[in-house]
Design a protein around this motif. Sequence first.
Motif, PDB file in Angstrom:
ATOM      1  N   ARG A 210       0.818  -1.212   0.000  1.00 56.33           N
ATOM      2  CA  ARG A 210       0.000   0.000   0.000  1.00 56.33           C
ATOM      3  C   ARG A 210       0.850   1.260   0.000  1.00 56.33           C
ATOM      4  O   ARG A 210       0.346   2.356  -0.206  1.00 56.33           O
ATOM      5  N   MET A 211       2.131   1.104   0.259  1.00 53.47           N
ATOM      6  CA  MET A 211       3.082   2.217   0.214  1.00 53.47           C
ATOM      7  C   MET A 211       4.401   1.672  -0.326  1.00 53.47           C
ATOM      8  O   MET A 211       4.743   0.507  -0.088  1.00 53.47           O
ATOM      9  N   GLY A 212       5.114   2.491  -1.062  1.00 53.03           N
ATOM     10  CA  GLY A 212       6.375   2.048  -1.640  1.00 53.03           C
ATOM     11  C   GLY A 212       7.470   3.081  -1.452  1.00 53.03           C
ATOM     12  O   GLY A 212       7.243   4.185  -0.959  1.00 53.03           O
ATOM     13  N   VAL A 213       8.678   2.693  -1.852  1.00 57.72           N
ATOM     14  CA  VAL A 213       9.826   3.606  -1.892  1.00 57.72           C
ATOM     15  C   VAL A 213      10.538   3.356  -3.218  1.00 57.72           C
ATOM     16  O   VAL A 213      10.784   2.197  -3.582  1.00 57.72           O
ATOM     17  N   ASP A 214      10.853   4.417  -3.921  1.00 67.16           N
ATOM     18  CA  ASP A 214      11.459   4.278  -5.242  1.00 67.16           C
ATOM     19  C   ASP A 214      12.641   5.225  -5.391  1.00 67.16           C
ATOM     20  O   ASP A 214      12.631   6.339  -4.847  1.00 67.16           O
ATOM     21  N   GLN A 215      13.658   4.785  -6.104  1.00 66.70           N
ATOM     22  CA  GLN A 215      14.752   5.643  -6.517  1.00 66.70           C
ATOM     23  C   GLN A 215      14.588   5.923  -8.009  1.00 66.70           C
ATOM     24  O   GLN A 215      14.502   4.992  -8.814  1.00 66.70           O
ATOM     25  N   VAL A 216      14.536   7.192  -8.350  1.00 67.36           N
ATOM     26  CA  VAL A 216      14.375   7.616  -9.737  1.00 67.36           C
ATOM     27  C   VAL A 216      15.653   8.331 -10.169  1.00 67.36           C
ATOM     28  O   VAL A 216      16.059   9.323  -9.549  1.00 67.36           O
ATOM     29  N   LEU A 217      16.290   7.816 -11.212  1.00 72.94           N
ATOM     30  CA  LEU A 217      17.491   8.437 -11.763  1.00 72.94           C
ATOM     31  C   LEU A 217      17.112   9.174 -13.035  1.00 72.94           C
ATOM     32  O   LEU A 217      16.475   8.610 -13.928  1.00 72.94           O
ATOM     33  N   ALA A 218      17.480  10.448 -13.103  1.00 74.86           N
ATOM     34  CA  ALA A 218      17.183  11.263 -14.275  1.00 74.86           C
ATOM     35  C   ALA A 218      18.432  12.038 -14.665  1.00 74.86           C
ATOM     36  O   ALA A 218      19.374  12.178 -13.879  1.00 74.86           O
ATOM     37  N   VAL A 219      18.423  12.548 -15.890  1.00 73.72           N
ATOM     38  CA  VAL A 219      19.586  13.266 -16.397  1.00 73.72           C
ATOM     39  C   VAL A 219      19.130  14.506 -17.159  1.00 73.72           C
ATOM     40  O   VAL A 219      18.056  14.512 -17.778  1.00 73.72           O
ATOM     41  N   ARG A 220      19.920  15.555 -17.069  1.00 74.44           N
ATOM     42  CA  ARG A 220      19.712  16.718 -17.926  1.00 74.44           C
ATOM     43  C   ARG A 220      20.589  16.520 -19.155  1.00 74.44           C
ATOM     44  O   ARG A 220      21.815  16.602 -19.080  1.00 74.44           O
ATOM     45  N   ARG A 221      19.969  16.242 -20.259  1.00 76.84           N
ATOM     46  CA  ARG A 221      20.724  15.935 -21.464  1.00 76.84           C
ATOM     47  C   ARG A 221      21.504  17.144 -21.964  1.00 76.84           C
ATOM     48  O   ARG A 221      21.076  18.281 -21.811  1.00 76.84           O
ATOM     49  N   SER A 222      22.652  16.840 -22.561  1.00 69.72           N
ATOM     50  CA  SER A 222      23.450  17.897 -23.183  1.00 69.72           C
ATOM     51  C   SER A 222      23.047  18.015 -24.651  1.00 69.72           C
ATOM     52  O   SER A 222      22.030  17.461 -25.070  1.00 69.72           O
ATOM     53  N   GLY A 223      23.845  18.700 -25.444  1.00 73.39           N
ATOM     54  CA  GLY A 223      23.512  18.946 -26.839  1.00 73.39           C
ATOM     55  C   GLY A 223      23.288  17.672 -27.641  1.00 73.39           C
ATOM     56  O   GLY A 223      23.902  16.649 -27.393  1.00 73.39           O
ATOM     57  N   ARG A 224      22.360  17.726 -28.591  1.00 72.66           N
ATOM     58  CA  ARG A 224      22.034  16.629 -29.498  1.00 72.66           C
ATOM     59  C   ARG A 224      21.587  15.375 -28.745  1.00 72.66           C
ATOM     60  O   ARG A 224      21.823  14.247 -29.203  1.00 72.66           O
ATOM     61  N   GLY A 225      20.982  15.568 -27.606  1.00 73.32           N
ATOM     62  CA  GLY A 225      20.396  14.451 -26.874  1.00 73.32           C
ATOM     63  C   GLY A 225      21.375  13.587 -26.119  1.00 73.32           C
ATOM     64  O   GLY A 225      21.000  12.521 -25.624  1.00 73.32           O
ATOM     65  N   ARG A 226      22.621  14.004 -25.984  1.00 73.75           N
ATOM     66  CA  ARG A 226      23.612  13.169 -25.301  1.00 73.75           C
ATOM     67  C   ARG A 226      23.312  13.135 -23.801  1.00 73.75           C
ATOM     68  O   ARG A 226      23.126  14.162 -23.172  1.00 73.75           O
ATOM     69  N   SER A 227      23.299  11.926 -23.236  1.00 74.52           N
ATOM     70  CA  SER A 227      22.996  11.759 -21.807  1.00 74.52           C
ATOM     71  C   SER A 227      24.232  11.477 -20.969  1.00 74.52           C
ATOM     72  O   SER A 227      24.219  11.701 -19.757  1.00 74.52           O
ATOM     73  N   GLY A 228      25.286  10.937 -21.569  1.00 73.33           N
ATOM     74  CA  GLY A 228      26.470  10.557 -20.820  1.00 73.33           C
ATOM     75  C   GLY A 228      26.278   9.315 -19.966  1.00 73.33           C
ATOM     76  O   GLY A 228      27.124   9.003 -19.123  1.00 73.33           O
ATOM     77  N   MET A 229      25.186   8.597 -20.168  1.00 71.81           N
ATOM     78  CA  MET A 229      24.897   7.418 -19.376  1.00 71.81           C
ATOM     79  C   MET A 229      25.611   6.190 -19.946  1.00 71.81           C
ATOM     80  O   MET A 229      25.927   6.138 -21.138  1.00 71.81           O
ATOM     81  N   PRO A 230      25.904   5.181 -19.099  1.00 67.81           N
ATOM     82  CA  PRO A 230      26.533   3.961 -19.596  1.00 67.81           C
ATOM     83  C   PRO A 230      25.619   3.226 -20.557  1.00 67.81           C
ATOM     84  O   PRO A 230      24.389   3.391 -20.531  1.00 67.81           O
ATOM     85  N   ARG A 231      26.210   2.376 -21.391  1.00 71.81           N
ATOM     86  CA  ARG A 231      25.424   1.698 -22.426  1.00 71.81           C
ATOM     87  C   ARG A 231      24.546   0.598 -21.864  1.00 71.81           C
ATOM     88  O   ARG A 231      23.496   0.292 -22.426  1.00 71.81           O
ATOM     89  N   VAL A 232      24.976  -0.036 -20.769  1.00 75.38           N
ATOM     90  CA  VAL A 232      24.176  -1.123 -20.192  1.00 75.38           C
ATOM     91  C   VAL A 232      23.933  -0.830 -18.720  1.00 75.38           C
ATOM     92  O   VAL A 232      24.734  -0.178 -18.047  1.00 75.38           O
ATOM     93  N   ARG A 233      22.822  -1.345 -18.202  1.00 74.80           N
ATOM     94  CA  ARG A 233      22.380  -1.002 -16.856  1.00 74.80           C
ATOM     95  C   ARG A 233      23.352  -1.492 -15.785  1.00 74.80           C
ATOM     96  O   ARG A 233      23.534  -0.819 -14.775  1.00 74.80           O
ATOM     97  N   ARG A 234      23.962  -2.652 -15.996  1.00 76.50           N
ATOM     98  CA  ARG A 234      24.822  -3.195 -14.944  1.00 76.50           C
ATOM     99  C   ARG A 234      26.025  -2.287 -14.674  1.00 76.50           C
ATOM    100  O   ARG A 234      26.586  -2.293 -13.587  1.00 76.50           O
ATOM    101  N   GLU A 235      26.436  -1.493 -15.678  1.00 74.21           N
ATOM    102  CA  GLU A 235      27.545  -0.574 -15.460  1.00 74.21           C
ATOM    103  C   GLU A 235      27.134   0.601 -14.573  1.00 74.21           C
ATOM    104  O   GLU A 235      27.985   1.251 -13.967  1.00 74.21           O
ATOM    105  N   LEU A 236      25.830   0.833 -14.453  1.00 72.28           N
ATOM    106  CA  LEU A 236      25.345   1.952 -13.653  1.00 72.28           C
ATOM    107  C   LEU A 236      25.629   1.783 -12.177  1.00 72.28           C
ATOM    108  O   LEU A 236      25.890   2.751 -11.455  1.00 72.28           O
ATOM    109  N   VAL A 237      25.585   0.546 -11.701  1.00 71.13           N
ATOM    110  CA  VAL A 237      25.761   0.291 -10.271  1.00 71.13           C
ATOM    111  C   VAL A 237      27.019  -0.520  -9.983  1.00 71.13           C
ATOM    112  O   VAL A 237      27.204  -1.013  -8.871  1.00 71.13           O
ATOM    113  N   ALA A 238      27.884  -0.676 -10.995  1.00 67.56           N
ATOM    114  CA  ALA A 238      29.117  -1.439 -10.784  1.00 67.56           C
ATOM    115  C   ALA A 238      30.021  -0.727  -9.799  1.00 67.56           C
ATOM    116  O   ALA A 238      30.118   0.502  -9.800  1.00 67.56           O
ATOM    117  N   ARG A 239      30.683  -1.500  -8.943  1.00 66.46           N
ATOM    118  CA  ARG A 239      31.604  -0.903  -7.980  1.00 66.46           C
ATOM    119  C   ARG A 239      32.894  -0.463  -8.674  1.00 66.46           C
ATOM    120  O   ARG A 239      33.353  -1.085  -9.580  1.00 66.46           O
TER     121      ARG A 239
END
Length: 239
Positions: A210-239
């Motif tokens: 009935r209640m949840g907790v969520d982490q939302v990751l967002a980015v302010r894109r740079s020119g021409r839609g570039r996000s600077g984000m990794p290509r695959v999700r597992r790299e996002l949280v890799a140590r």
Amino acid sequence: MCRKLGLRPGMRLLDVGCGWGSMIIHAAKHYGVHATGVTISAQQRAHILGRIEAEALRDRVEVRLQDYREVRDKPFDAISTIEMGEHVGERNYPEYAATPHRLLKPGGRLLLQQMSRGRNAPGGGAFIESYVAPDMHMRPVSQTTGFLEGAGLEIRDVHALREHHVWTVRAWAETLEERWDEVVALVGEGQARVWRLYLAGGALTFEEGRMGVDQVLAVRRSGRGRSGMPRVRRELVAR
């Protein structure tokens, strides 16, 4: 959270509603960033200043007694805001969501952690609103992401942590019982009983979905839609 934000030495991190300072202290100590926290609580700021001194982090951590809407020294490389959005007020949420877009540099990331409720039960609930947090307003996570997208940010990841909060709240409740006499001496028996009931009910509410907790990751894109984000999700949280 630090890994999701891609923190690296020398970056500028802003923590909106920095609580008791854990995020900015951890990020500066372990990731080498220059961290700024903003809070409207003088007690929180005083506590954090003590932690900064104890950790010898005066050159890398700043804590301000300041409303997040008054921050002007942009840009920041990354912004975190942890369970702050529930307390800004329903009418203020569009401005709260727009603030990271205003303060982030192009390619900068936002990591927002926030409690949520289903479409049929927004708000905070009668007990919470009456006795714990009168200003609390929780909404479906889809509405939160809609506000962030409306402000110009791109949603990159949503991570549900509902079950984690079941375990967390139960651990808090155990600590409350173990240190009951200290709590009563600090806030009185009536308030202690409120928190006992709040934690018991909160654990059940998370458990039943009935209640949840969520982490939302967002980015302010740079020119021409570039996000600077990794290509695959597992790299996002890799140590």
